[in-house]
Design a protein around this motif. Structure first.
Motif, mmCIF file in Angstrom:
data_model
loop_
_atom_site.group_PDB
_atom_site.id
_atom_site.type_symbol
_atom_site.label_atom_id
_atom_site.label_comp_id
_atom_site.label_asym_id
_atom_site.label_seq_id
_atom_site.Cartn_x
_atom_site.Cartn_y
_atom_site.Cartn_z
ATOM 1 N N GLU A 34 0.797 -1.218 -0.028
ATOM 2 C CA GLU A 34 0.055 0.080 0.249
ATOM 3 C C GLU A 34 0.920 1.144 0.213
ATOM 4 O OE1 GLU A 34 -2.905 0.485 3.367
ATOM 5 O OE2 GLU A 34 -3.815 -1.119 2.642
ATOM 6 N N SER A 36 0.950 5.362 0.174
ATOM 7 C CA SER A 36 0.458 6.799 0.478
ATOM 8 C C SER A 36 1.483 7.848 0.354
ATOM 9 C CB SER A 36 -0.015 6.695 2.210
ATOM 10 O OG SER A 36 -0.829 5.381 2.315
ATOM 11 N N PHE A 37 0.873 9.078 0.300
ATOM 12 C CA PHE A 37 1.598 10.156 0.056
ATOM 13 C C PHE A 37 1.109 11.270 0.822
ATOM 14 C CE2 PHE A 37 1.172 7.802 -3.894
ATOM 15 C CZ PHE A 37 2.622 7.345 -4.205
ATOM 16 N N GLN A 78 4.749 6.925 1.755
ATOM 17 C CA GLN A 78 4.971 5.571 2.808
ATOM 18 C C GLN A 78 4.483 4.603 2.070
ATOM 19 O OE1 GLN A 78 3.537 6.052 7.165
ATOM 20 N NE2 GLN A 78 2.081 4.304 6.146
ATOM 21 N N GLN A 92 8.949 4.916 5.512
ATOM 22 C CA GLN A 92 8.367 6.390 5.075
ATOM 23 C C GLN A 92 9.589 7.204 4.909
ATOM 24 O OE1 GLN A 92 6.423 9.931 7.454
ATOM 25 N NE2 GLN A 92 4.956 8.192 7.468
ATOM 26 N N VAL B 96 -2.718 6.575 9.690
ATOM 27 C CA VAL B 96 -2.013 5.679 8.620
ATOM 28 C C VAL B 96 -0.610 6.146 8.632
ATOM 29 C CG1 VAL B 96 -1.572 5.514 6.050
ATOM 30 C CG2 VAL B 96 -3.990 5.409 7.056
ATOM 31 N N PHE B 97 -0.186 7.319 8.708
ATOM 32 C CA PHE B 97 1.335 7.696 8.591
ATOM 33 C C PHE B 97 1.988 7.555 10.087
ATOM 34 C CE2 PHE B 97 -0.791 10.344 5.148
ATOM 35 C CZ PHE B 97 0.080 9.673 4.028
ATOM 36 N N ARG B 102 -5.606 1.468 10.111
ATOM 37 C CA ARG B 102 -5.939 1.658 8.623
ATOM 38 C C ARG B 102 -7.263 1.560 8.304
ATOM 39 N NH1 ARG B 102 -3.052 -3.850 6.917
ATOM 40 N NH2 ARG B 102 -3.679 -3.388 4.492
#
Lengths: 412, 143
Positions: A34, A36-37, A78, A92, B96-97, B102
């Motif tokens: 997965e 993510s930004f 990430q 990350q 999430v970060f 999630r």
């Protein structure tokens, strides 16, 4: 010339972002991961060129009378790989201006997770400890209301994250949810200081504990972190030697020399409370930092109060923050003329800007353009204090500065 | 009588709309084997925000979501979870970060949600009342 420098930085910034994005796309095509930004394009300028405002102590430059791109702009990505509910791996990377004046991406998080039960999690690797409520997501600007979390408080944790192990345990008592997070680790990092510029720091034998709770719309917590900090600062040690050498003729300098050391214990305590309603939200945090190096010039108590009211896509907000220096030894009253004057000048230039009180009054407006894209603009009236401000050519620090910021933040 | 015609038309439309709104009521469903007969909107909100991962009985819960942009998804989060789309995204960004959670798994439509909830005892989902049937148990309805 300024524009050329800014353009070069912009290109480096976009290049770093593109690199991480390309790496991600490649990884997604081949692995069940997965991605993510998050990112921000931000501009800030202040009413004064005598000192530069920085959003982080690692920044080698800051916002003066010209618009600064460096303070808030960043891009992060990430990747998470979760083959099962029990095991996962996360990395990350973040590209933002570093203390060496480059935008090279750095690894902010890289850890393996073992989750033996649904409410218990162990993580091994590089993580960011939530010393304060938003410490661990303070780079994800979209996730909080203002352009940046109140700097009088959030600049007090000088290191980005820790390499070690942490454990997170969740439980509930009726309708109240409790989380306990404990961590042990270490980290080497760099700070850009007044006078001595880029400085290497080493945090060892550190451990932290954070307890947090949530009950309906109310939440809060308390955190504790301690460690041994070593500062690679030859200029400071040279000053200590010079002060010692004149202790016979001027005993006050001898007392200061005994208190100057490049190794000391860092302790950070914090307590916070929040209300998050559908429309109204409120946060307050109180923090104590004790750092027994260099005459305790870094000892600080700070707090902020932040509130916002949501009108659909528009959210006006305001905060007040305050930091009080708690060092006990005076930094003034020493010889300003004669043979000892240069020592007095060095002493005040190294530690004077740090051992000051500060406060900030801020009003701002956030507009959620899309569900994952927001533009924020804020005005701050700042009484500069602490180690966040860079003095230009030893000019006197103004009593107040105005800071104007606008930032476009996203998550994806 | 003719003068009153516009008023009658408006009243009729309002009546039809209110019936339509009634039929579009959102319900929250669980597996028929689930011990719970009802859940509060606060608890459902906590489940969908990742604050708790258990039903009151202590059994694990895995929430199922519907695609973003659908009217039912927007209405469910506004009425039950009490979050705007941006507030919701900011909430999940914080988790999430930081590796703390999630977001719920998204299925393609209400039928897929009903199908999974009827098969799995740890599932919880939402849909319009007209979609729910005996294959699942309704434990909450959003008025």
């Amino acid at each position: 010339m300024v524009h050329l420098r800014m353009l070069t930085k912009l290109m480096c910034f976009c290049g770093a972002g593109l690199l991480t994005f390309t790496c991600n796309s490649f990884a997604i095509a081949n692995l069940p991961v997965e991605a993510s930004f998050f990112g921000t394009v931000g501009l800030a300028k202040s009413s004064s060129d005598e000192i530069l405002f920085r959003s982080r102590v690692a920044l080698p430059t800051g916002a003066g009378e010209n618009w600064s791109f460096e303070n808030d702009s960043k891009i992060g990505t990430q990747l998470s790989y979760a083959p099962s509910d029990t095991f996962s791996a996360t990395i990350q990377a973040l590209a933002e201006l570093n203390s060496d004046d480059t935008y090279s991406p750095s690894i902010e998080w890289a850890y393996l997770t073992y989750r033996p039960r649904e409410n218990l999690k162990f993580r091994l690797g590089r993580t960011v400890f939530p010393t304060f409520t938003a410490s661990d997501y303070s780079n994800v600007d979209f996730a909080f209301l203002p352009v940046r979390m109140p700097h009088d408080v959030y600049s007090l944790v000088p290191f980005p994250g820790l390499d070690g192990i942490d454990v997170i345990f969740n439980t509930d008592a009726g309708k109240t949810y409790l989380t306990i997070q404990a961590l042990a680790g270490q980290r080497d990092f760099n700070i850009y200081n007044n006078g001595i510029e880029r400085t290497a720091y080493e945090l060892k034998d550190s451990y932290g504990l954070r307890f947090s709770w949530r009950s309906g719309e109310w939440s809060g917590g308390a955190g504790y972190l301690q460690g041994t900090m070593r500062v690679d600062a030859p200029d400071v040690l040279a000053l200590a030697d010079a002060l010692s050498s004149v202790a016979g003729t001027y005993p006050e300098f001898g007392v200061l020399a005994d208190e100057i050391s490049n190794v000391g214990k860092l302790i950070i305590r914090s307590v916070d409370v929040h209300y998050t309603g559908y429309r109204f939200s409120f946060s307050a945090e109180y923090v104590q930092r004790r750092w027994n190096i260099n005459m305790n010039v870094s000892d600080t108590d700070a707090y902020y109060i932040l509130g916002g009211y949501n009108f659909g896509k528009w959210t006006p907000y305001a905060f007040y923050s305050d930091s009080q220096n708690k060092s006990e030894l005076p930094l003034s009253g020493y010889p300003a003329a004669g043979p000892l004057a240069p020592l007095t000048a060095t002493l005040t230039s190294l530690f004077g800007p740090i051992a000051t009180d500060g406060s900030t009054r801020c009003i701002g407006l956030r507009y959620d353009i899309l569900e994952n894209l927001a533009i924020k603009t804020q005005f701050e009236r700042i009484e500069p204090g602490g180690s966040l401000y860079l003095q230009k050519n030893g000019q006197p620090v103004p009593q107040h500065i105005n800071l104007y910021s606008v930032a476009l933040s996203f998550v994806y | 009588m003719l003068k009153r015609l516009p008023l009658l038309v408006i009243l009729s439309l309002l009546t039809v709309c209110s019936f339509a709104a009634y039929s579009e009521k959102i319900v929250v469903i669980v597996n028929n084997q689930n011990k719970a007969d009802s859940l509060s909107s606060d608890l459902i909100g906590d489940i969908y925000l990742g604050r708790t991962s258990r039903f009151p009985s202590g059994e694990p819960v895995k929430p199922l979501d519907l695609p973003k942009g659908m009217a039912i998804t927007h209405d469910f989060y506004a009425k039950v979870v009490k979050k705007t789309p941006a507030q919701l995204r900011a909430h999940w960004s914080r988790l999430v970060f930081t590796g703390k959670g999630r977001p719920p798994k998204r299925l393609s439509d209400e039928s897929a949600v009903k199908s999974m909830v009827s098969e799995r005892s740890d599932s919880i989902g939402y849909m319009y009342e007209k979609t729910a049937d005996d294959a699942v148990k309704i434990i909450f309805d959003a008025h």
